[in-house]
Write a protein that holds these residues in place. Structure first.
Motif, short mmCIF file in Angstrom:
data_model
loop_
_atom_site.label_atom_id
_atom_site.label_comp_id
_atom_site.label_asym_id
_atom_site.label_seq_id
_atom_site.Cartn_x
_atom_site.Cartn_y
_atom_site.Cartn_z
N ARG A 1 8.22 -13.02 42.13
CA ARG A 1 9.36 -13.73 42.70
C ARG A 1 8.93 -14.80 43.68
O ARG A 1 7.92 -14.67 44.37
CB ARG A 1 10.29 -12.74 43.40
N LEU A 2 9.73 -15.86 43.74
CA LEU A 2 9.51 -16.92 44.71
C LEU A 2 9.93 -16.43 46.09
O LEU A 2 10.81 -15.59 46.21
CB LEU A 2 10.31 -18.17 44.30
N HIS B 1 6.65 -10.56 36.41
CA HIS B 1 7.23 -11.72 37.09
C HIS B 1 7.02 -11.62 38.60
O HIS B 1 7.30 -10.60 39.21
CB HIS B 1 8.73 -11.82 36.79
N ALA C 1 15.08 -20.59 33.56
CA ALA C 1 14.38 -19.83 32.51
C ALA C 1 15.37 -19.30 31.48
O ALA C 1 15.10 -19.35 30.27
CB ALA C 1 13.60 -18.68 33.14
N HIS D 1 17.32 -27.95 36.61
CA HIS D 1 15.96 -28.47 36.85
C HIS D 1 15.96 -29.43 38.02
O HIS D 1 15.03 -29.43 38.83
CB HIS D 1 15.42 -29.17 35.60
N ASP E 1 15.29 -20.76 39.66
CA ASP E 1 14.19 -20.61 38.71
C ASP E 1 14.59 -19.69 37.55
O ASP E 1 14.32 -19.98 36.39
CB ASP E 1 12.96 -20.05 39.43
N ARG E 2 15.25 -18.59 37.85
CA ARG E 2 15.68 -17.67 36.79
C ARG E 2 16.76 -18.30 35.93
O ARG E 2 16.78 -18.12 34.71
CB ARG E 2 16.19 -16.35 37.39
N ARG F 1 12.42 -30.52 39.51
CA ARG F 1 11.55 -30.89 38.39
C ARG F 1 12.40 -31.36 37.22
O ARG F 1 13.58 -31.09 37.14
CB ARG F 1 10.66 -29.74 38.00
N ASP G 1 15.65 -20.36 45.68
CA ASP G 1 14.72 -20.94 44.71
C ASP G 1 14.51 -20.00 43.54
O ASP G 1 14.41 -20.42 42.38
CB ASP G 1 13.36 -21.25 45.36
N GLU G 2 14.45 -18.71 43.81
CA GLU G 2 14.28 -17.70 42.76
C GLU G 2 15.48 -17.70 41.83
O GLU G 2 15.33 -17.63 40.60
CB GLU G 2 14.07 -16.32 43.38
N ALA H 1 15.93 -27.63 41.14
CA ALA H 1 14.62 -27.00 41.35
C ALA H 1 13.54 -28.04 41.63
O ALA H 1 12.39 -27.70 41.87
CB ALA H 1 14.25 -26.15 40.14
#
Length: 116
Positions: A68-69, A66, A82, A102, A78-79, A107, A74-75, A105
């Motif tokens: 990282r951002l 993985h 996920a 989402h 994102d996690r 999206r 943001d990370e 983030a």
């Protein structure tokens, strides 16, 4: 987030250093060498019947490889997205949180056509 807390232990502000160290200590105590623990058990907190639910803590490791951002917030989002996507038991509340993560983030979740 554990890495972020660890980095804050070296921060310039005394309060941030204390809070990071305290939080890491609390996590260590709660997890007791595991990746899952119970921070607080459910409890009746008043005679009116108010109940505080159980609070669970789980450390979810990044998958191998993985990347990282660059922005820590943001990370974290994102996690969280996920982890939410990997959740097998989904109901309306999980779906709402999933869509909200989402949206933060920037999206749209796969297969989401908007409100149901």
């Amino acid at each position: 987030m554990v890495d972020e807390l660890d980095g804050l232990k070296e921060a310039g502000k005394q309060r941030a250093r204390w809070r990071a160290s305290h939080t890491l200590g609390l996590l260590d105590e709660t997890l007791a060498g595991s990746t899952f623990g119970i921070l607080r058990r459910a409890a009746l907190v008043s005679q009116d019947g108010e109940v505080h639910g159980e609070v669970n803590v789980e450390i979810v490791l990044d998958p191998p490889g993985h990347a990282r951002l660059p922005i820590p917030d943001d990370e974290i989002i994102d996690r969280a997205v996920a982890i939410s996507a990997a959740c097998r038991t989904r109901g309306p509340a999980v779906d709402l949180r999933h869509r909200a993560a989402h949206a933060r983030a920037g999206r749209r979740p796969e297969g989401d056509e908007g409100s149901r």
